[in-house]
Design an enzyme around this catalytic site. Structure first.
Site, PDB file in Angstrom:
ATOM      1  N   GLY A  35      49.227  25.787 -15.471  1.00  0.00           N
ATOM      2  CA  GLY A  35      50.495  25.119 -15.746  1.00  0.00           C
ATOM      3  C   GLY A  35      51.268  25.819 -16.842  1.00  0.00           C
ATOM      4  O   GLY A  35      51.984  25.186 -17.619  1.00  0.00           O
ATOM      5  N   ALA A  36      51.145  27.162 -16.880  1.00  0.00           N
ATOM      6  CA  ALA A  36      51.714  27.937 -17.997  1.00  0.00           C
ATOM      7  C   ALA A  36      53.180  28.274 -17.802  1.00  0.00           C
ATOM      8  O   ALA A  36      53.784  28.893 -18.673  1.00  0.00           O
ATOM      9  CB  ALA A  36      50.916  29.229 -18.188  1.00  0.00           C
TER      10      ALA A  36
ATOM     11  N   ASN B  25      45.652  22.719 -18.095  1.00  0.00           N
ATOM     12  CA  ASN B  25      46.862  22.008 -18.487  1.00  0.00           C
ATOM     13  C   ASN B  25      47.704  21.547 -17.299  1.00  0.00           C
ATOM     14  O   ASN B  25      48.496  20.614 -17.431  1.00  0.00           O
ATOM     15  CB  ASN B  25      47.719  22.914 -19.386  1.00  0.00           C
ATOM     16  CG  ASN B  25      49.138  22.415 -19.538  1.00  0.00           C
ATOM     17  OD1 ASN B  25      49.399  21.439 -20.235  1.00  0.00           O
ATOM     18  ND2 ASN B  25      50.073  23.081 -18.855  1.00  0.00           N
TER      19      ASN B  25
ATOM     20  N   SER C  25      46.215  12.733 -21.585  1.00  0.00           N
ATOM     21  CA  SER C  25      47.432  12.024 -21.965  1.00  0.00           C
ATOM     22  C   SER C  25      47.043  10.701 -22.591  1.00  0.00           C
ATOM     23  O   SER C  25      45.987  10.131 -22.262  1.00  0.00           O
ATOM     24  CB  SER C  25      48.304  11.765 -20.731  1.00  0.00           C
ATOM     25  OG  SER C  25      49.347  10.850 -21.014  1.00  0.00           O
TER      26      SER C  25
ATOM     27  N   TYR D 119      48.412   8.637 -12.184  1.00  0.00           N
ATOM     28  CA  TYR D 119      48.436   9.537 -13.338  1.00  0.00           C
ATOM     29  C   TYR D 119      47.427   9.088 -14.401  1.00  0.00           C
ATOM     30  O   TYR D 119      46.676   9.903 -14.955  1.00  0.00           O
ATOM     31  CB  TYR D 119      49.848   9.568 -13.924  1.00  0.00           C
ATOM     32  CG  TYR D 119      50.071  10.601 -15.001  1.00  0.00           C
ATOM     33  CD1 TYR D 119      50.349  11.918 -14.664  1.00  0.00           C
ATOM     34  CD2 TYR D 119      50.035  10.251 -16.343  1.00  0.00           C
ATOM     35  CE1 TYR D 119      50.580  12.874 -15.654  1.00  0.00           C
ATOM     36  CE2 TYR D 119      50.256  11.191 -17.328  1.00  0.00           C
ATOM     37  CZ  TYR D 119      50.536  12.508 -16.982  1.00  0.00           C
ATOM     38  OH  TYR D 119      50.751  13.445 -17.968  1.00  0.00           O
ATOM     39  N   ALA D 120      47.392   7.790 -14.675  1.00  0.00           N
ATOM     40  CA  ALA D 120      46.464   7.261 -15.669  1.00  0.00           C
ATOM     41  C   ALA D 120      45.019   7.470 -15.238  1.00  0.00           C
ATOM     42  O   ALA D 120      44.161   7.830 -16.049  1.00  0.00           O
ATOM     43  CB  ALA D 120      46.739   5.778 -15.914  1.00  0.00           C
TER      44      ALA D 120
ATOM     45  N   LYS E  12      44.177  11.200 -15.711  1.00  0.00           N
ATOM     46  CA  LYS E  12      44.057  11.607 -17.113  1.00  0.00           C
ATOM     47  C   LYS E  12      42.862  10.948 -17.800  1.00  0.00           C
ATOM     48  O   LYS E  12      42.255  11.530 -18.703  1.00  0.00           O
ATOM     49  CB  LYS E  12      45.360  11.297 -17.859  1.00  0.00           C
ATOM     50  CG  LYS E  12      46.536  12.166 -17.415  1.00  0.00           C
ATOM     51  CD  LYS E  12      46.256  13.643 -17.594  1.00  0.00           C
ATOM     52  CE  LYS E  12      47.474  14.508 -17.320  1.00  0.00           C
ATOM     53  NZ  LYS E  12      47.213  15.960 -17.529  1.00  0.00           N
TER      54      LYS E  12
END
Length: 249
Positions: free
Chosen positions: A15-16, A92, A144, A157-158, A161
């Site tokens: 994810g750079a 990432n 996150s 998403y939760a 993460k």
């Protein structure tokens, strides 16, 4: 990372191509450190690699769909055919596909879990053996605060993460005796392309829940990652550092 501290090291950042990943790739660039910039967009990761080279450091780029186990495995084979090992791995890459659970599609669930969580498994599994052989390594996974607190409309998403945190703690236990540290950072609300498009009223609501009353920056996250990759952090493993202005205490 101080000059000379990581002589001859290879660092890979997923994810750079933008945002937090871009900041991490740039801050880890140093003499005798080769940074491999990975993102789904070849143009984005190539641009970041160019930035690093323009500063006089070594950088490469690879366009990889990190949600694909086969794509990651093929990328790792190519990297390890060129380099003895990836010494520093920064997982990432991440996406968001927000929706209420009752409206969430299978694709919205699967794509977020594959990109945000399964990618950590695939990169780490494929690159870990060489770290173990060299008895030195740094793995930092980007989670996150939502993985700690949950969030309305972000069950996918939760979950991903939160899974990153559990993955981090487990792999830290498995690798500690081999000189490898595995930690996570948990950003809160960070100034990115996504937050820059939010309206003033939404930002004001966000700030009311942040004791420091300001959004963080990608550089704030990158600085914590840099520390966790340093020799000074060699006795820290299995931890999660919140970078959130005091949101979660």
């Amino acid at each position: 990372m101080v000059e000379g501290e990581s002589s001859g090291k290879v660092c890979l950042v997923t994810g750079a191509g933008r945002g937090i990943g871009r900041a991490i790739a740039n801050i880890l660039a140093a003499p005798n450190v080769a940074v491999i910039c990975v993102s789904k967009s070849e143009a984005n990761c190539a641009a970041v690699a160019d930035e690093i080279r323009d500063r006089g450091f070594s950088a490469e780029h690879m366009a990889v769909d990190v949600s694909s186990a086969d794509a990651v495995a093929n990328a790792c084979r190519a990297i390890l055919s060129k380099h003895a090992a990836v010494d520093i791995l920064i997982n990432n890459a991440g996406i968001a596909r927000d929706n209420l659970l009752m409206r969430m599609s299978d694709d919205e669930w699967d794509s977020v879990l594959s990109t945000n969580l399964s990618s950590c498994f695939h990169w780490t599994k494929n690159l870990l053996y060489r770290m173990v052989k060299r008895r030195w390594g740094r793995i930092v996974n980007v989670s996150s605060v939502v993985g700690i607190t949950g969030n309305f409309g972000q069950s996918n998403y939760a979950a991903a993460k939160a899974g990153v945190i559990g993955f981090t703690k487990s792999i830290a236990r498995e690798t500690a005796s081999r000189g490898i540290t595995v930690n996570a950072v948990a950003p809160g609300f960070i100034q990115t392309d996504m937050t820059s498009n939010l309206g003033e009223s939404i930002v004001a609501d966000l700030l009311r829940n942040i004791p420091m009353r300001t959004l963080g920056t990608a550089d704030d996250v990158a600085a914590a990652v840099k520390f966790l990759c340093s020799d000074e952090a060699g006795y820290i493993t299995g931890h999660v550092i919140n970078i959130d202005g005091g949101m979660v205490m």
